[in-house]
Design a protein around this motif. Sequence first.
Motif, PDB file in Angstrom:
ATOM      1  N   THR A  10       0.813  -1.209   0.000  1.00 61.20           N
ATOM      2  CA  THR A  10       0.000   0.000   0.000  1.00 61.20           C
ATOM      3  C   THR A  10       0.852   1.268   0.000  1.00 61.20           C
ATOM      4  O   THR A  10       0.428   2.287  -0.521  1.00 61.20           O
ATOM      5  CB  THR A  10      -0.956   0.038   1.212  1.00 61.20           C
ATOM      6  OG1 THR A  10      -0.187  -0.128   2.404  1.00 61.20           O
ATOM      7  CG2 THR A  10      -1.998  -1.051   1.115  1.00 61.20           C
ATOM      8  N   THR A  11       2.051   1.208   0.587  1.00 59.80           N
ATOM      9  CA  THR A  11       2.934   2.380   0.596  1.00 59.80           C
ATOM     10  C   THR A  11       4.272   2.018  -0.045  1.00 59.80           C
ATOM     11  O   THR A  11       4.699   0.865  -0.012  1.00 59.80           O
ATOM     12  CB  THR A  11       3.198   2.886   2.027  1.00 59.80           C
ATOM     13  OG1 THR A  11       3.939   1.902   2.743  1.00 59.80           O
ATOM     14  CG2 THR A  11       1.895   3.190   2.760  1.00 59.80           C
ATOM     15  N   ASP A  12       4.925   3.024  -0.599  1.00 58.55           N
ATOM     16  CA  ASP A  12       6.226   2.793  -1.222  1.00 58.55           C
ATOM     17  C   ASP A  12       7.259   2.327  -0.199  1.00 58.55           C
ATOM     18  O   ASP A  12       8.190   1.603  -0.534  1.00 58.55           O
ATOM     19  CB  ASP A  12       6.709   4.060  -1.926  1.00 58.55           C
ATOM     20  CG  ASP A  12       5.854   4.388  -3.139  1.00 58.55           C
ATOM     21  OD1 ASP A  12       5.234   3.458  -3.700  1.00 58.55           O
ATOM     22  OD2 ASP A  12       5.810   5.569  -3.530  1.00 58.55           O
ATOM     23  N   GLN A  13       7.102   2.725   1.052  1.00 54.75           N
ATOM     24  CA  GLN A  13       8.016   2.301   2.119  1.00 54.75           C
ATOM     25  C   GLN A  13       7.986   0.780   2.278  1.00 54.75           C
ATOM     26  O   GLN A  13       9.025   0.153   2.476  1.00 54.75           O
ATOM     27  CB  GLN A  13       7.645   2.991   3.443  1.00 54.75           C
ATOM     28  CG  GLN A  13       8.538   2.612   4.591  1.00 54.75           C
ATOM     29  CD  GLN A  13       9.973   3.072   4.403  1.00 54.75           C
ATOM     30  OE1 GLN A  13      10.218   4.072   3.735  1.00 54.75           O
ATOM     31  NE2 GLN A  13      10.893   2.339   4.976  1.00 54.75           N
ATOM     32  N   GLU A  14       6.816   0.174   2.178  1.00 54.87           N
ATOM     33  CA  GLU A  14       6.709  -1.287   2.276  1.00 54.87           C
ATOM     34  C   GLU A  14       7.498  -1.970   1.167  1.00 54.87           C
ATOM     35  O   GLU A  14       8.222  -2.941   1.420  1.00 54.87           O
ATOM     36  CB  GLU A  14       5.242  -1.718   2.198  1.00 54.87           C
ATOM     37  CG  GLU A  14       4.419  -1.329   3.392  1.00 54.87           C
ATOM     38  CD  GLU A  14       2.947  -1.647   3.214  1.00 54.87           C
ATOM     39  OE1 GLU A  14       2.312  -1.982   4.224  1.00 54.87           O
ATOM     40  OE2 GLU A  14       2.438  -1.565   2.077  1.00 54.87           O
ATOM     41  N   LEU A  15       7.382  -1.467  -0.047  1.00 52.89           N
ATOM     42  CA  LEU A  15       8.120  -2.043  -1.165  1.00 52.89           C
ATOM     43  C   LEU A  15       9.621  -1.877  -0.963  1.00 52.89           C
ATOM     44  O   LEU A  15      10.389  -2.813  -1.205  1.00 52.89           O
ATOM     45  CB  LEU A  15       7.697  -1.398  -2.489  1.00 52.89           C
ATOM     46  CG  LEU A  15       8.448  -1.894  -3.722  1.00 52.89           C
ATOM     47  CD1 LEU A  15       8.231  -3.393  -3.928  1.00 52.89           C
ATOM     48  CD2 LEU A  15       8.029  -1.109  -4.945  1.00 52.89           C
ATOM     49  N   LYS A  20      15.013  -4.084   0.016  1.00 52.82           N
ATOM     50  CA  LYS A  20      16.229  -4.071   0.832  1.00 52.82           C
ATOM     51  C   LYS A  20      16.570  -5.475   1.327  1.00 52.82           C
ATOM     52  O   LYS A  20      17.737  -5.876   1.324  1.00 52.82           O
ATOM     53  CB  LYS A  20      16.034  -3.142   2.033  1.00 52.82           C
ATOM     54  CG  LYS A  20      17.303  -2.873   2.807  1.00 52.82           C
ATOM     55  CD  LYS A  20      17.103  -2.065   4.081  1.00 52.82           C
ATOM     56  CE  LYS A  20      16.072  -0.990   4.012  1.00 52.82           C
ATOM     57  NZ  LYS A  20      15.927  -0.245   5.285  1.00 52.82           N
ATOM     58  N   LEU A  21      15.567  -6.254   1.722  1.00 54.38           N
ATOM     59  CA  LEU A  21      15.796  -7.619   2.198  1.00 54.38           C
ATOM     60  C   LEU A  21      16.274  -8.548   1.088  1.00 54.38           C
ATOM     61  O   LEU A  21      17.092  -9.427   1.311  1.00 54.38           O
ATOM     62  CB  LEU A  21      14.522  -8.186   2.814  1.00 54.38           C
ATOM     63  CG  LEU A  21      14.090  -7.580   4.143  1.00 54.38           C
ATOM     64  CD1 LEU A  21      12.699  -8.082   4.514  1.00 54.38           C
ATOM     65  CD2 LEU A  21      15.088  -7.908   5.228  1.00 54.38           C
ATOM     66  N   LEU A  22      15.766  -8.352  -0.118  1.00 53.07           N
ATOM     67  CA  LEU A  22      16.095  -9.236  -1.229  1.00 53.07           C
ATOM     68  C   LEU A  22      17.240  -8.717  -2.106  1.00 53.07           C
ATOM     69  O   LEU A  22      17.612  -9.367  -3.081  1.00 53.07           O
ATOM     70  CB  LEU A  22      14.848  -9.442  -2.099  1.00 53.07           C
ATOM     71  CG  LEU A  22      13.651 -10.077  -1.396  1.00 53.07           C
ATOM     72  CD1 LEU A  22      12.459 -10.105  -2.340  1.00 53.07           C
ATOM     73  CD2 LEU A  22      13.986 -11.466  -0.909  1.00 53.07           C
ATOM     74  N   ALA A  23      17.810  -7.578  -1.765  1.00 52.66           N
ATOM     75  CA  ALA A  23      18.798  -6.903  -2.609  1.00 52.66           C
ATOM     76  C   ALA A  23      19.966  -7.766  -3.081  1.00 52.66           C
ATOM     77  O   ALA A  23      20.377  -7.638  -4.236  1.00 52.66           O
ATOM     78  CB  ALA A  23      19.321  -5.656  -1.899  1.00 52.66           C
ATOM     79  N   PRO A  24      20.539  -8.646  -2.263  1.00 56.43           N
ATOM     80  CA  PRO A  24      21.704  -9.398  -2.748  1.00 56.43           C
ATOM     81  C   PRO A  24      21.424 -10.277  -3.970  1.00 56.43           C
ATOM     82  O   PRO A  24      22.341 -10.586  -4.715  1.00 56.43           O
ATOM     83  CB  PRO A  24      22.091 -10.266  -1.550  1.00 56.43           C
ATOM     84  CG  PRO A  24      21.506  -9.582  -0.370  1.00 56.43           C
ATOM     85  CD  PRO A  24      20.270  -8.897  -0.873  1.00 56.43           C
ATOM     86  N   MET A  25      20.184 -10.659  -4.185  1.00 55.60           N
ATOM     87  CA  MET A  25      19.858 -11.577  -5.274  1.00 55.60           C
ATOM     88  C   MET A  25      18.985 -10.946  -6.360  1.00 55.60           C
ATOM     89  O   MET A  25      18.614 -11.621  -7.303  1.00 55.60           O
ATOM     90  CB  MET A  25      19.142 -12.805  -4.714  1.00 55.60           C
ATOM     91  CG  MET A  25      19.968 -13.614  -3.760  1.00 55.60           C
ATOM     92  SD  MET A  25      19.055 -15.006  -3.118  1.00 55.60           S
ATOM     93  CE  MET A  25      18.041 -14.210  -1.886  1.00 55.60           C
TER      94      MET A  25
END
Length: 51
Positions: A10-15, A20-25
Amino acid sequence: MSVKIKVSYTTDQELMEVIKLLAPMLRNVKVKPQKGKFKRAYISQDVEGKA
């Protein structure tokens, strides 16, 4: 191997937190227009190794 993930938010912050969590892959993130209550994003990941 490649993995595709559909994210509803619902918010860009959630995305940004998910990215950030999936960034390495991460390979690709496509943000689609909002339909209804939630925004959507499609994330492609490269996964190394055997399942």
